[in-house]
Scaffold this motif. Structure first.
Motif, PDB file in Angstrom:
ATOM      1  N   VAL A 150       0.792  -1.277   0.105  1.00 51.58           N
ATOM      2  CA  VAL A 150      -0.083  -0.045   0.085  1.00 51.58           C
ATOM      3  C   VAL A 150       0.752   1.228   0.029  1.00 51.58           C
ATOM      4  CG1 VAL A 150      -1.774   1.113   1.317  1.00 51.58           C
ATOM      5  CG2 VAL A 150      -1.984  -1.284   1.152  1.00 51.58           C
ATOM      6  N   SER A 151       0.462   2.300  -0.578  1.00 48.61           N
ATOM      7  CA  SER A 151       1.303   3.481  -0.775  1.00 48.61           C
ATOM      8  C   SER A 151       1.487   4.113   0.603  1.00 48.61           C
ATOM      9  CB  SER A 151       0.606   4.632  -1.577  1.00 48.61           C
ATOM     10  OG  SER A 151       0.995   5.660  -1.461  1.00 48.61           O
ATOM     11  N   CYS A 170      -0.564   4.791  -5.443  1.00 51.46           N
ATOM     12  CA  CYS A 170      -1.540   5.187  -4.545  1.00 51.46           C
ATOM     13  C   CYS A 170      -2.824   4.481  -5.186  1.00 51.46           C
ATOM     14  CB  CYS A 170      -1.825   6.694  -4.469  1.00 51.46           C
ATOM     15  SG  CYS A 170      -2.414   7.179  -2.977  1.00 51.46           S
ATOM     16  N   HIS A 171      -3.738   3.669  -4.579  1.00 49.77           N
ATOM     17  CA  HIS A 171      -4.947   3.130  -4.862  1.00 49.77           C
ATOM     18  C   HIS A 171      -6.060   4.275  -4.728  1.00 49.77           C
ATOM     19  CE1 HIS A 171      -8.404   0.425  -5.121  1.00 49.77           C
ATOM     20  NE2 HIS A 171      -7.588  -0.143  -5.494  1.00 49.77           N
ATOM     21  N   THR A 172      -6.658   5.070  -5.850  1.00 45.11           N
ATOM     22  CA  THR A 172      -7.449   6.040  -5.673  1.00 45.11           C
ATOM     23  C   THR A 172      -8.837   5.533  -4.713  1.00 45.11           C
ATOM     24  OG1 THR A 172      -6.924   6.339  -7.823  1.00 45.11           O
ATOM     25  CG2 THR A 172      -8.648   7.847  -6.887  1.00 45.11           C
ATOM     26  N   CYS A 202     -11.747   6.371   0.429  1.00 38.95           N
ATOM     27  CA  CYS A 202     -12.295   5.589   1.349  1.00 38.95           C
ATOM     28  C   CYS A 202     -11.619   6.132   2.809  1.00 38.95           C
ATOM     29  CB  CYS A 202     -12.476   4.249   1.213  1.00 38.95           C
ATOM     30  SG  CYS A 202     -13.626   3.638  -0.071  1.00 38.95           S
ATOM     31  N   MET A 203     -10.447   5.955   2.721  1.00 38.39           N
ATOM     32  CA  MET A 203      -9.696   6.208   3.868  1.00 38.39           C
ATOM     33  C   MET A 203      -9.622   7.849   4.308  1.00 38.39           C
ATOM     34  SD  MET A 203      -6.108   3.833   3.271  1.00 38.39           S
ATOM     35  CE  MET A 203      -5.593   4.136   4.981  1.00 38.39           C
TER      36      MET A 203
END
Lengths: 247, 275
Positions: free
Chosen positions: B15-16, B235-237, B242-243
């Protein structure tokens, strides 16, 4: 005419407070050949290798690279080191970075290449040396064999003309030695010249074209490996003969 | 080194760092903003549960890591619970002991609340940083920071220090094993002597390591800067959105609780004043 890539002429060197490490060395490393530099501990092999990369400067005599005397200015050393790769005996000290991939990319960046070219060279070196599987691993998590491979990758990525390796089989198990020899064979097939300091006579007998036997800071003999290693008296004189190993 | 080993094995390694920094930062901010122990302890429990389920580390190991700050925080908390002074001037006394005349020690509702809040805030802050440390290897963090404006000199120092710690840990362990094999740690006396020799040897070896490292860098055309490739997980958009939403909601909830409590306390004060 023999095409010597690296030439040592009347080279003398002493460490501070110690006995002479090299005393009047005259020898050459032939382009495209695999040369073993044989000798017992303390005979001057490492000093000789360090001079080949310009890390040490002769106190007397001269070192020639590719037909020209070594230039010890900053630019001159850059020229030499970009073409002469050095693999240290203690790979612990050669690997400085946090991950294998980062460490391998260090040399190419120093050659002034752009990021794209560095990434390509790093990728190629990692795959050539079989480091792909552990490229993101922290260097302190690697086994001895993996560290050696990573160190070789760091040198290969710079596309050198010659690789100088100081006792590359030290601390490796037999499988690790085999893997390393396979790797060197692949690189040699691609045109790389090798000069390797070792006292592993099995390795020397099986892989090298030429051998130079050193004793007390000077070469005792040089020639084709098969001839040199057949001379038991020479090996005894150089402290390379063991009654237990049969060498 | 243990933390970095765990980070390399974490389920969230890919994860980024940006997402992890956001998450960790939001909880750190919450620990700073919140002044109510129920909120702080709820967030601490939630984040600990998150760390245990998401990162994939053994719970025992995680609890051991938490025990380290707890070892310092709990005695400090105990000291904070005790008030010293004229007991007649203290309110909401839960326990008291007269020492001399009207002077004594007491545990009041206020001191207890303060201690519980401070311990909770510290543990929440520590847990937030623990999440980051246990999920992001040093190499990725330095790459991320380097890409986002951290001066090269600082990154190089971090990388070299990190590498040297690894080398020294291995060397110290080898020396200690060699000493143990020759009864170097059987008594206090020999242990003291062995440890002093260990420190001395480490100092000498560090000079040798520095010399060898410098030579190895020169052999690869070192020119004063340690420039290397930096690979950062992308980065997972959707996850980032959500985060971010969760973080905003959490901080909003913390602030509303804070504002609600302050408003209530102010109303009580005003009522008391009018009465």
């Amino acid at each position: 005419m023999i095409d010597e890539l690296l030439r040592y002429e009347e080279v003398h060197y002493s460490y501070s407070g110690g006995s002479p490490a090299l005393s009047g060395v005259n020898l050459g490393i032939t382009r495209g050949r695999r040369t073993a530099i044989l000798g017992r501990n303390g005979c001057g092999k490492t000093t000789l290798m360090l001079m080949g990369n310009g890390l040490l400067r002769p106190q007397r005599g001269s070192v020639w690279f590719d037909g020209k005397p070594m230039d010890y200015s900053k630019d001159g050393l850059m020229q030499v080191r970009s073409r002469v790769g050095f693999i240290f005996q203690e790979t612990e000290s050669q690997l400085f970075s946090a991950s294998v991939e980062q460490d391998v990319s260090f040399g190419p960046f120093n050659l002034g290449w752009d990021e794209h070219r560095v990434a390509e060279a790093t990728e190629l070196a990692l795959s050539q040396t079989g480091c792909d599987a552990f490229r993101h691993k922290p260097t302190h998590h690697l086994s001895g064999g993996q560290k050696k491979r990573a160190a070789v990758a760091g040198v290969v990525a710079m596309h050198p003309t010659i690789i100088l390796a100081d006792e590359p089989t030290a601390h490796l198990d037999p499988q690790g030695v085999d893997d390393l020899i396979d790797l060197f064979t692949t690189l040699h097939a691609g045109g790389m010249t090798f000069a390797v300091a070792t006292h592993n006579l099995v390795f020397a007998r099986s892989w090298f074209d030429d051998a130079i036997v050193m004793s007390e800071g000077r070469p005792l003999a040089s020639g084709p490996t098969s001839e040199i290693l057949a001379d038991t008296n020479l090996l005894k004189k150089a402290g390379l003969y063991s009654k237990y190993s049969g060498e | 080194m243990l933390l970095d080993d765990l980070a390399c094995r974490s389920h969230w390694r890919g994860v980024s760092p940006a997402e992890k920094l956001l998450w960790s930062g939001a909880f750190l901010l919450a620990s700073l903003l919140s002044r109510h122990s129920d909120v702080v302890w709820m967030l601490f429990a939630g984040l600990s549960l998150w760390n245990l389920t998401v990162l994939g580390h053994p719970p025992v190991l995680y609890l051991r890591l938490l025990a380290i700050p707890a070892l310092f925080l709990l005695p400090s908390g105990l000291v904070l619970t005790v008030a010293w002074g004229e007991t007649a001037e203290l309110h909401d006394i839960l326990w008291q002991q007269q020492v001399h005349g009207s002077w004594g020690v007491a545990i009041t509702r206020e001191t207890l609340d303060t201690a519980v809040l401070l311990v909770g805030k510290s543990l929440l802050g520590f847990t937030a940083l623990l999440f980051l440390t246990l999920s992001t290897p040093v190499v990725e963090m330095t790459s991320f920071l380097s890409r986002h404006g951290l001066p090269g000199l600082v990154t190089e120092l971090i990388v070299l220090t990190y590498r040297m710690i690894g080398l020294f840990a291995a060397t110290a362990s080898a020396i200690q094993t060699a000493q143990s094999a020759r009864s170097g740690w059987v008594s206090w006396r020999t242990a003291f002597r062995s440890s002093s020799l260990l420190v001395f040897n480490l100092f000498t070896l560090s000079i040798h390591h520095t010399h060898r490292l410098s030579r190895a860098l020169d052999a690869r055309c070192y020119q004063g800067t340690l420039r290397v490739l930096h690979r950062i997980p992308p980065c997972h958009t959707v996850r980032m959105i959500c985060m971010t939403l969760i973080c905003v909601c959490m901080l909003g909830w913390v602030c509303s609780k804070e504002w609600g409590h302050s408003h209530l306390a102010h109303s009580h004060e005003m009522e008391a004043y009018h009465d």
